[in-house]
Motif scaffolding. Structure first.
Motif, PDB file in Angstrom:
ATOM      1  N   LYS A  58      33.307   6.672  29.744  1.00  0.00           N
ATOM      2  CA  LYS A  58      31.800   7.072  29.491  1.00  0.00           C
ATOM      3  C   LYS A  58      31.806   8.328  28.858  1.00  0.00           C
ATOM      4  O   LYS A  58      30.744   8.575  27.928  1.00  0.00           O
ATOM      5  CB  LYS A  58      31.173   7.030  30.935  1.00  0.00           C
ATOM      6  N   ILE A  93      32.067   7.654  25.166  1.00  0.00           N
ATOM      7  CA  ILE A  93      30.670   7.030  24.591  1.00  0.00           C
ATOM      8  C   ILE A  93      29.524   7.991  24.472  1.00  0.00           C
ATOM      9  O   ILE A  93      28.915   7.846  23.391  1.00  0.00           O
ATOM     10  CB  ILE A  93      30.396   5.768  25.541  1.00  0.00           C
ATOM     11  N   LEU A 116      28.974   0.064  28.928  1.00  0.00           N
ATOM     12  CA  LEU A 116      27.539   0.246  27.971  1.00  0.00           C
ATOM     13  C   LEU A 116      26.559  -0.124  29.098  1.00  0.00           C
ATOM     14  O   LEU A 116      25.377   0.403  29.477  1.00  0.00           O
ATOM     15  CB  LEU A 116      27.658  -0.381  26.815  1.00  0.00           C
ATOM     16  N   GLU A 119      23.464   1.976  30.522  1.00  0.00           N
ATOM     17  CA  GLU A 119      22.274   1.554  30.643  1.00  0.00           C
ATOM     18  C   GLU A 119      21.521   1.341  31.975  1.00  0.00           C
ATOM     19  O   GLU A 119      20.427   2.018  32.153  1.00  0.00           O
ATOM     20  CB  GLU A 119      22.041   0.117  29.804  1.00  0.00           C
ATOM     21  N   ARG A 149      19.493   0.343  24.909  1.00  0.00           N
ATOM     22  CA  ARG A 149      20.086  -0.502  24.083  1.00  0.00           C
ATOM     23  C   ARG A 149      18.842  -1.128  23.381  1.00  0.00           C
ATOM     24  O   ARG A 149      17.977  -1.758  23.967  1.00  0.00           O
ATOM     25  CB  ARG A 149      20.815  -1.657  25.179  1.00  0.00           C
ATOM     26  N   TYR A 202      22.977   1.395  20.289  1.00  0.00           N
ATOM     27  CA  TYR A 202      22.994   1.976  21.501  1.00  0.00           C
ATOM     28  C   TYR A 202      22.573   3.564  20.954  1.00  0.00           C
ATOM     29  O   TYR A 202      23.097   4.171  20.135  1.00  0.00           O
ATOM     30  CB  TYR A 202      24.227   2.242  22.245  1.00  0.00           C
TER      31      TYR A 202
END
Lengths: 119, 119
Positions: A26, A29, A59, A63, A70, A82
């Motif tokens: 994470k 990301i 993801l 979210e 998204r 994203y």
DNA sequence: CTGTATCCACAAAGATACTG
DNA sequence: CAGTATCTTTGTGGATACAG
């Protein structure tokens, strides 16, 4: 990470934070999305050792925790982008500090292992 | 967490940080030790849902990463005290910010689940 | 292209009993 | 008191094939 709380309110919020961002993928990301919106395939390409299944999971969790947004375009072939939420943007400076801390305290990390790629 | 690095040097240090503190128990341990040295049994008591085995593992890893210092007294019965290293102390303000971030952005956390105990 | 669906491997966590 | 040893359980991640 399962969500458990313990004996101290300060530590409690910290555990919550770790539940949200304290895993293998994470922070990456979030970091990658800090440069602007990015498509699924691009993320998948930039994190070469992640599988699509795992990326999807991460993801989705991000979210759900409202850290990323998204956006799906009704096109063929499909396009999904994203991006970071405001919540997540507030986290960026802190992540930067964490990064800085590691750099200062663990100079022995072999950064050669991190190949630099164009975003 | 296995130690892997990916495609970006900034994210790389972040991953490193997460490898060190981004798991279920370590932030808690660090937080508890921020009030001063603490014995094994006390830590075990303050984190009621952790097993001794897991606590031992976490402490050992933190010691290997030089975040905590283990001091063993040659007494009977044995006494072992854990305290934060300078490295770890430098991390405290950042952890505080992480905690603050969670508090600001996730007011819905049920903090009743965090019982307050005396240290 | 952006995912799901399955199945599998492995590491981390937990329970319990035991030891110096 | 401060751990080890052992066993079991759970969870996360990974490989692959397939779908809309």
């Amino acid at each position: 990470m399962s969500r458990k709380y313990i004996d101290n309110p300060n530590a409690c919020t910290l555990v919550h934070t770790m539940n949200i961002i304290g895993n293998k993928w994470k922070p990456i990301i979030i970091y990658l999305l800090s440069n602007g919106p990015m498509r699924f395939g691009k993320l998948n390409a930039l994190v070469p050792t992640i599988s699509k299944k795992v990326l999807t999971t991460q993801l989705k969790e991000l979210e759900n925790d409202e850290l990323i947004i998204r956006k799906s375009y009704a096109e063929i072939p499909p396009r999904v982008e994203y991006s970071l939420s405001e919540k997540a943007k507030g986290l960026l400076p802190v992540l930067k500090e964490l990064s800085q801390w590691a750099e200062n305290n663990f100079p022995e990390i072999e950064f050669e292992e991190c190949r630099i790629v164009d975003l």
